[in-house]
Design a protein around this motif. Structure first.
Motif, PDB file in Angstrom:
ATOM      1  N   ILE A 100       0.569  -0.656  -0.044  1.00  0.00           N
ATOM      2  CA  ILE A 100      -0.052  -0.380   0.057  1.00  0.00           C
ATOM      3  C   ILE A 100       1.068   1.664  -0.034  1.00  0.00           C
ATOM      4  CG2 ILE A 100      -1.778   1.180   1.401  1.00  0.00           C
ATOM      5  CD1 ILE A 100      -2.784  -1.438   2.315  1.00  0.00           C
ATOM      6  N   PHE A 101       0.644   1.620  -0.888  1.00  0.00           N
ATOM      7  CA  PHE A 101       1.795   2.867  -1.543  1.00  0.00           C
ATOM      8  C   PHE A 101       3.033   2.414  -1.056  1.00  0.00           C
ATOM      9  CE2 PHE A 101      -2.115   4.799  -0.368  1.00  0.00           C
ATOM     10  CZ  PHE A 101      -1.913   6.220  -1.555  1.00  0.00           C
ATOM     11  N   ARG A 102       4.304   2.835  -0.500  1.00  0.00           N
ATOM     12  CA  ARG A 102       5.534   2.493   0.275  1.00  0.00           C
ATOM     13  C   ARG A 102       5.933   1.414   0.959  1.00  0.00           C
ATOM     14  NH1 ARG A 102       9.343   7.981  -0.307  1.00  0.00           N
ATOM     15  NH2 ARG A 102       8.422   8.271  -2.280  1.00  0.00           N
ATOM     16  N   TRP A 103       4.582   1.122   1.481  1.00  0.00           N
ATOM     17  CA  TRP A 103       4.438   0.299   2.894  1.00  0.00           C
ATOM     18  C   TRP A 103       4.195  -1.114   2.519  1.00  0.00           C
ATOM     19  CZ3 TRP A 103       0.882  -3.684   4.325  1.00  0.00           C
ATOM     20  CH2 TRP A 103       0.934  -4.280   4.813  1.00  0.00           C
ATOM     21  N   GLU A 104       5.329  -2.548   2.734  1.00  0.00           N
ATOM     22  CA  GLU A 104       5.534  -3.499   1.967  1.00  0.00           C
ATOM     23  C   GLU A 104       5.818  -4.646   3.182  1.00  0.00           C
ATOM     24  OE1 GLU A 104       6.971  -3.750  -2.376  1.00  0.00           O
ATOM     25  OE2 GLU A 104       8.584  -3.095  -0.629  1.00  0.00           O
ATOM     26  N   HIS A 105       4.393  -5.419   3.182  1.00  0.00           N
ATOM     27  CA  HIS A 105       4.105  -6.809   3.310  1.00  0.00           C
ATOM     28  C   HIS A 105       4.174  -8.131   3.322  1.00  0.00           C
ATOM     29  CE1 HIS A 105       3.925  -8.476   7.959  1.00  0.00           C
ATOM     30  NE2 HIS A 105       3.064  -9.009   7.165  1.00  0.00           N
ATOM     31  N   LYS A 106       4.867  -8.731   3.431  1.00  0.00           N
ATOM     32  CA  LYS A 106       5.070 -10.355   2.844  1.00  0.00           C
ATOM     33  C   LYS A 106       4.809 -11.400   4.540  1.00  0.00           C
ATOM     34  CE  LYS A 106       7.760 -12.071  -0.481  1.00  0.00           C
ATOM     35  NZ  LYS A 106       8.648 -12.919  -0.927  1.00  0.00           N
ATOM     36  N   SER A 107       3.729 -12.045   4.397  1.00  0.00           N
ATOM     37  CA  SER A 107       3.482 -13.118   5.004  1.00  0.00           C
ATOM     38  C   SER A 107       3.094 -14.587   4.919  1.00  0.00           C
ATOM     39  CB  SER A 107       2.139 -12.214   6.014  1.00  0.00           C
ATOM     40  OG  SER A 107       0.584 -12.881   5.280  1.00  0.00           O
ATOM     41  N   HIS A 108       3.943 -15.137   5.662  1.00  0.00           N
ATOM     42  CA  HIS A 108       4.149 -16.432   5.014  1.00  0.00           C
ATOM     43  C   HIS A 108       2.743 -17.363   5.494  1.00  0.00           C
ATOM     44  CE1 HIS A 108       5.538 -20.802   5.399  1.00  0.00           C
ATOM     45  NE2 HIS A 108       5.217 -21.662   6.457  1.00  0.00           N
ATOM     46  N   VAL A 109       1.968 -18.126   4.503  1.00  0.00           N
ATOM     47  CA  VAL A 109       1.105 -18.922   4.009  1.00  0.00           C
ATOM     48  C   VAL A 109       0.776 -20.470   4.812  1.00  0.00           C
ATOM     49  CG1 VAL A 109      -1.313 -19.265   2.663  1.00  0.00           C
ATOM     50  CG2 VAL A 109      -0.235 -17.141   2.881  1.00  0.00           C
ATOM     51  N   CYS A 110       1.249 -21.306   3.780  1.00  0.00           N
ATOM     52  CA  CYS A 110       2.006 -22.759   4.209  1.00  0.00           C
ATOM     53  C   CYS A 110       3.296 -22.729   3.133  1.00  0.00           C
ATOM     54  CB  CYS A 110       0.886 -23.338   3.286  1.00  0.00           C
ATOM     55  SG  CYS A 110       0.849 -23.070   1.975  1.00  0.00           S
ATOM     56  N   ASN A 111       3.816 -24.311   3.314  1.00  0.00           N
ATOM     57  CA  ASN A 111       4.723 -24.153   2.327  1.00  0.00           C
ATOM     58  C   ASN A 111       3.947 -25.563   1.899  1.00  0.00           C
ATOM     59  OD1 ASN A 111       6.489 -23.795   4.581  1.00  0.00           O
ATOM     60  ND2 ASN A 111       6.040 -25.560   5.731  1.00  0.00           N
ATOM     61  N   LEU A 112       5.085 -25.073   0.619  1.00  0.00           N
ATOM     62  CA  LEU A 112       4.036 -26.175  -1.186  1.00  0.00           C
ATOM     63  C   LEU A 112       4.623 -27.894  -0.392  1.00  0.00           C
ATOM     64  CD1 LEU A 112       6.316 -25.175  -3.492  1.00  0.00           C
ATOM     65  CD2 LEU A 112       4.102 -24.920  -3.398  1.00  0.00           C
ATOM     66  N   ASP A 113       4.130 -28.293   0.951  1.00  0.00           N
ATOM     67  CA  ASP A 113       5.116 -29.496   0.496  1.00  0.00           C
ATOM     68  C   ASP A 113       2.983 -30.169   2.289  1.00  0.00           C
ATOM     69  OD1 ASP A 113       5.046 -29.137   2.958  1.00  0.00           O
ATOM     70  OD2 ASP A 113       6.897 -30.106   3.321  1.00  0.00           O
TER      71      ASP A 113
END
Length: 356
Positions: A100-113
């Motif tokens: 959102i504008f210059r604010w960035e965030h990445k949160s873990h959802v799950c593993n591929l396995d």
């Protein structure tokens, strides 16, 4: 050539910023919220232009002015928000990315396995009424996790189910998981052997139609149930017939002669006092060819006697008009004596409460 759905799906399932990263970009409520000024500006321009074109009123310029202001503002805001899934094949993770504008965030959802499969999901909507009624199908993609959780990665927005299935297989190949297609509403059930994926066929009736039919069905069942309960408790009710505005029980039709007095109300005004109509009905199947006597008592006092000589045919009545003095209870009796062999003598007497 690819249609618009193919082109859009290529953009929504694409290579990320580095090798081994896949970006899956669904439409989210947050992105739609930031795009509201863009939609409002475009709508104002269209409506204002049509208004001015057909009416020529100066007030239409105000709507056009607001549209010209909102359109660039909405276009700028829509580029300042981005929500998508980032799949890292090397790290084996699925993350949710927000900007959102210059604010960035990445949160873990799950593993591929933890991903069991890629599956499509289809919804149906109804448009129009009567002969113009049509169904519209739209499809999207989900990730089904091994704990039976559904992760929606492509919204149910695409009319071309074949295009959705093709890009669903492409995504499944990238993730090295199976692809499950059913062309209906996805249903996932947790079992001991993992999630069980199935697709429910799209409905042929709209929600309104199903609710209407369901309510009618419930009312029908309730009515039948109460009817059966009433019949079991109170027994069958005799049918009624209307005669001279007064409901009387309809007797069982018998073979032979059946004379029944019928009292009609309200009283009939006479020159001196009031009177009542008295009907004598033959409810049998044979004509009464012998004379019979009709007597009227008021409060136990005989006030009227008449001998009916004319034959009385089945389902035909004879009307008598008798004057009455004041009283509380009138009793009418049909006395056939031995002249007529009646099939039912239990209904030869009728009473009426007087209001004189």
């Amino acid at each position: 050539m690819f249609n618009n759905d193919h082109n859009d799906l290529f953009q929504r399932i694409r290579q990320g910023d580095y090798t081994g990263e896949i970006v899956v970009d669904p439409d989210t409520p947050l992105e739609h919220f930031f795009s509201l000024p863009l939609y409002a500006g475009a709508l104002s321009l269209v409506l204002g232009g049509l208004w001015y074109l057909f009416s020529g009123q100066a007030a239409a310029w105000s709507m056009l002015k607001y549209g010209l202001i909102l359109l660039p503002i909405g276009g700028f805001l829509s580029t300042q928000v981005d929500v998508n899934y980032r799949i890292d094949l090397e790290a084996g993770t699925v993350s949710l990315y927000r900007r959102i504008f210059r604010w960035e965030h990445k949160s873990h959802v799950c593993n591929l396995d933890q991903v069991d499969c890629v599956a499509d999901d289809t919804s149906v909507s109804f448009h129009g009424e009567g002969s113009r009624r049509r169904r519209e199908y739209r499809s999207g993609l989900v990730l089904v996790l091994k704990n039976a959780t559904i992760l929606r990665v492509i919204g149910v927005d695409f009319k071309d189910h074949g295009a959705v299935a093709e890009h669903g297989e492409r995504l499944a190949d990238m993730l090295s998981v199976p692809y499950r297609s059913g062309g209906g509403k996805i249903q996932v059930r947790r079992t001991a052997n993992g999630p069980q994926v199935s697709h429910r066929p799209p409905p042929t009736l709209s929600t309104f139609d199903m609710l209407t039919g369901g309510c009618c069905g419930v009312l029908l069942v309730v009515g039948v149930t109460f009817g059966l309960i009433d019949r079991a408790v109170n027994g069958p009710r005799p049918t009624e017939r209307q005669h001279h505005g007064r409901a009387v029980p309809a007797p069982v039709k018998r073979t032979g002669v059946d004379l029944v007095p019928d009292l009609a109300s309200p009283p009939v005004p006479l020159k001196k006092g009031k009177g009542y109509h008295i009907g004598i009905m033959n409810m049998g199947t044979q004509p009464c060819k012998t004379p019979f006597l009709v007597t009227v008592d008021v409060d136990g006092k005989r006030v009227y006697t008449d001998k009916v000589v004319k034959p009385l045919k089945p389902a035909i009545g004879k009307m008598l008009l008798i004057p009455l003095t004041k009283g509380k209870l009138m009793k009418v009796t049909v006395d056939a004596k031995n002249a007529v062999q009646e099939t039912d003598k239990t209904n030869n007497v009728a009473t009426l409460t007087l209001d004189l």
